[in-house]
Design a protein around this motif. Sequence first.
Motif, PDB file in Angstrom:
ATOM      1  N   ALA A  88      18.526  16.548   2.279  1.00 20.16           N
ATOM      2  CA  ALA A  88      17.169  16.101   2.606  1.00 20.16           C
ATOM      3  C   ALA A  88      16.638  15.065   1.628  1.00 20.16           C
ATOM      4  O   ALA A  88      15.491  14.641   1.746  1.00 20.16           O
ATOM      5  CB  ALA A  88      16.231  17.302   2.636  1.00 20.16           C
ATOM      6  N   ASP A  89      17.473  14.671   0.669  1.00 19.97           N
ATOM      7  CA  ASP A  89      17.041  13.742  -0.371  1.00 19.97           C
ATOM      8  C   ASP A  89      15.770  14.270  -1.055  1.00 19.97           C
ATOM      9  O   ASP A  89      14.766  13.585  -1.185  1.00 19.97           O
ATOM     10  CB  ASP A  89      16.808  12.343   0.203  1.00 19.97           C
ATOM     11  N   THR A 146      11.356  25.302  -2.662  1.00 18.32           N
ATOM     12  CA  THR A 146      10.574  26.457  -3.087  1.00 18.32           C
ATOM     13  C   THR A 146       9.079  26.176  -2.911  1.00 18.32           C
ATOM     14  O   THR A 146       8.331  27.041  -2.453  1.00 18.32           O
ATOM     15  CB  THR A 146      10.876  26.795  -4.560  1.00 18.32           C
ATOM     16  N   TYR A 147       8.652  24.976  -3.241  1.00 17.90           N
ATOM     17  CA  TYR A 147       7.240  24.611  -3.121  1.00 17.90           C
ATOM     18  C   TYR A 147       6.776  24.693  -1.665  1.00 17.90           C
ATOM     19  O   TYR A 147       5.723  25.269  -1.366  1.00 17.90           O
ATOM     20  CB  TYR A 147       7.012  23.200  -3.676  1.00 17.90           C
ATOM     21  N   TYR A 148       7.539  24.125  -0.751  1.00 19.59           N
ATOM     22  CA  TYR A 148       7.123  24.072   0.650  1.00 19.59           C
ATOM     23  C   TYR A 148       7.411  25.350   1.427  1.00 19.59           C
ATOM     24  O   TYR A 148       6.701  25.661   2.387  1.00 19.59           O
ATOM     25  CB  TYR A 148       7.781  22.891   1.367  1.00 19.59           C
ATOM     26  N   PHE A 149       8.457  26.074   1.058  1.00 19.98           N
ATOM     27  CA  PHE A 149       8.866  27.221   1.866  1.00 19.98           C
ATOM     28  C   PHE A 149       8.916  28.542   1.114  1.00 19.98           C
ATOM     29  O   PHE A 149       9.002  29.592   1.737  1.00 19.98           O
ATOM     30  CB  PHE A 149      10.232  26.937   2.513  1.00 19.98           C
ATOM     31  N   MET A 172       0.841  -1.180   0.000  1.00 17.20           N
ATOM     32  CA  MET A 172       0.000   0.000   0.000  1.00 17.20           C
ATOM     33  C   MET A 172       0.888   1.246   0.000  1.00 17.20           C
ATOM     34  O   MET A 172       1.810   1.367   0.797  1.00 17.20           O
ATOM     35  CB  MET A 172      -0.864  -0.033   1.253  1.00 17.20           C
ATOM     36  N   SER A 173       0.611   2.179  -0.871  1.00 18.34           N
ATOM     37  CA  SER A 173       1.441   3.378  -0.964  1.00 18.34           C
ATOM     38  C   SER A 173       0.974   4.428   0.047  1.00 18.34           C
ATOM     39  O   SER A 173      -0.169   4.468   0.467  1.00 18.34           O
ATOM     40  CB  SER A 173       1.417   3.934  -2.385  1.00 18.34           C
ATOM     41  N   GLU A 174       1.911   5.274   0.387  1.00 18.14           N
ATOM     42  CA  GLU A 174       1.640   6.344   1.345  1.00 18.14           C
ATOM     43  C   GLU A 174       0.791   7.418   0.675  1.00 18.14           C
ATOM     44  O   GLU A 174       1.051   7.807  -0.462  1.00 18.14           O
ATOM     45  CB  GLU A 174       2.979   6.919   1.800  1.00 18.14           C
ATOM     46  N   PRO A 175      -0.218   7.954   1.372  1.00 21.08           N
ATOM     47  CA  PRO A 175      -1.024   9.029   0.780  1.00 21.08           C
ATOM     48  C   PRO A 175      -0.146  10.245   0.469  1.00 21.08           C
ATOM     49  O   PRO A 175       0.789  10.559   1.221  1.00 21.08           O
ATOM     50  CB  PRO A 175      -2.042   9.374   1.875  1.00 21.08           C
ATOM     51  N   PRO A 176      -0.430  10.941  -0.627  1.00 25.41           N
ATOM     52  CA  PRO A 176       0.406  12.085  -1.034  1.00 25.41           C
ATOM     53  C   PRO A 176       0.549  13.155   0.051  1.00 25.41           C
ATOM     54  O   PRO A 176       1.621  13.717   0.238  1.00 25.41           O
ATOM     55  CB  PRO A 176      -0.322  12.649  -2.260  1.00 25.41           C
ATOM     56  N   ARG A 177      -0.522  13.439   0.769  1.00 21.65           N
ATOM     57  CA  ARG A 177      -0.464  14.481   1.795  1.00 21.65           C
ATOM     58  C   ARG A 177       0.504  14.081   2.920  1.00 21.65           C
ATOM     59  O   ARG A 177       1.290  14.902   3.395  1.00 21.65           O
ATOM     60  CB  ARG A 177      -1.861  14.723   2.348  1.00 21.65           C
ATOM     61  N   ALA A 178       0.464  12.830   3.329  1.00 24.18           N
ATOM     62  CA  ALA A 178       1.383  12.352   4.379  1.00 24.18           C
ATOM     63  C   ALA A 178       2.816  12.368   3.874  1.00 24.18           C
ATOM     64  O   ALA A 178       3.745  12.743   4.606  1.00 24.18           O
ATOM     65  CB  ALA A 178       0.987  10.947   4.827  1.00 24.18           C
ATOM     66  N   ARG A 179       3.013  11.975   2.629  1.00 24.49           N
ATOM     67  CA  ARG A 179       4.352  11.983   2.035  1.00 24.49           C
ATOM     68  C   ARG A 179       4.879  13.420   1.965  1.00 24.49           C
ATOM     69  O   ARG A 179       6.043  13.689   2.251  1.00 24.49           O
ATOM     70  CB  ARG A 179       4.314  11.337   0.650  1.00 24.49           C
ATOM     71  N   GLY A 180       3.995  14.368   1.621  1.00 24.92           N
ATOM     72  CA  GLY A 180       4.379  15.771   1.559  1.00 24.92           C
ATOM     73  C   GLY A 180       4.777  16.323   2.922  1.00 24.92           C
ATOM     74  O   GLY A 180       5.770  17.042   3.045  1.00 24.92           O
ATOM     75  N   ARG A 181       4.017  15.959   3.958  1.00 22.19           N
ATOM     76  CA  ARG A 181       4.368  16.410   5.318  1.00 22.19           C
ATOM     77  C   ARG A 181       5.711  15.845   5.741  1.00 22.19           C
ATOM     78  O   ARG A 181       6.527  16.530   6.364  1.00 22.19           O
ATOM     79  CB  ARG A 181       3.284  15.992   6.313  1.00 22.19           C
ATOM     80  N   ARG A 182       5.950  14.600   5.400  1.00 19.66           N
ATOM     81  CA  ARG A 182       7.219  13.954   5.752  1.00 19.66           C
ATOM     82  C   ARG A 182       8.389  14.616   5.013  1.00 19.66           C
ATOM     83  O   ARG A 182       9.442  14.886   5.596  1.00 19.66           O
ATOM     84  CB  ARG A 182       7.145  12.462   5.439  1.00 19.66           C
ATOM     85  N   THR A 183       8.200  14.921   3.735  1.00 15.72           N
ATOM     86  CA  THR A 183       9.239  15.592   2.944  1.00 15.72           C
ATOM     87  C   THR A 183       9.522  16.984   3.502  1.00 15.72           C
ATOM     88  O   THR A 183      10.681  17.376   3.674  1.00 15.72           O
ATOM     89  CB  THR A 183       8.816  15.690   1.465  1.00 15.72           C
ATOM     90  N   ARG A 184       8.474  17.724   3.814  1.00 17.52           N
ATOM     91  CA  ARG A 184       8.631  19.069   4.371  1.00 17.52           C
ATOM     92  C   ARG A 184       9.395  19.011   5.698  1.00 17.52           C
ATOM     93  O   ARG A 184      10.306  19.799   5.935  1.00 17.52           O
ATOM     94  CB  ARG A 184       7.262  19.723   4.564  1.00 17.52           C
ATOM     95  N   ALA A 185       9.023  18.077   6.548  1.00 16.58           N
ATOM     96  CA  ALA A 185       9.696  17.935   7.851  1.00 16.58           C
ATOM     97  C   ALA A 185      11.170  17.563   7.670  1.00 16.58           C
ATOM     98  O   ALA A 185      12.038  18.064   8.393  1.00 16.58           O
ATOM     99  CB  ALA A 185       8.980  16.893   8.704  1.00 16.58           C
ATOM    100  N   ARG A 186      11.457  16.695   6.707  1.00 18.97           N
ATOM    101  CA  ARG A 186      12.840  16.286   6.447  1.00 18.97           C
ATOM    102  C   ARG A 186      13.665  17.471   5.936  1.00 18.97           C
ATOM    103  O   ARG A 186      14.800  17.679   6.367  1.00 18.97           O
ATOM    104  CB  ARG A 186      12.860  15.123   5.445  1.00 18.97           C
TER     105      ARG A 186
END
Length: 191
Positions: A41-42, A49-52, A1-15
């Motif tokens: 941050a890989d 730019t997208y997140y910040f 099962m793949s990770e939902p995009p929103r959760a993946r985005g939060r994880r990427t932003r936090a990283r």
Amino acid sequence: MSEPPRARGRRTRARILKCAADLFAERGLAGVSVATIARAADAYPHQITYYFGSKDCLFVHAAMSTLLRDAARLESVGHRRRTPETFRSALARTALALPSIPQAVQAMAIARERPELHSTAQLYLTILFRQAEHYLVALLDRRAWAVDREPAMEVRTFWSAVLGARLIADSGHGGHPADVDLAGLLTVRAR
């Protein structure tokens, strides 16, 4: 099962935020590029730019979130003190030595010059003051201590003095932030 995009985005932003905070602490704002942060941050540079929005915005987020983490560590310093005098002294000494203070001062200076960053700095300062006030009120109640002004004013005065002492010391005036009698500024006392 793949990770939902929103959760993946939060994880990427936090990283990205964590890696940026580490790099900024080690090298300073000028010593870190967006590409360096992205590699650490890989992530891709466009994700920063997208997140910040910009490197400056990322710096403000990183510096202020690090300040919040450091400020939370002050609570354990205060919990170990049994008298108002030792509490005031330990809190002042520790706060002035927090490694996040210089970057927080720099982040606020950047936010002052960039209107689009005002709300970001304001949000972090609001959280800082609110967390510190909750801590102080709980401590006063638990220890049967008091302050001579409203807890919210005590907290704002304390943090204003900490940040101001660092700003003055870093602006070339001479001296050291510890030259400020921060402990004497605090009004915590026994009831």
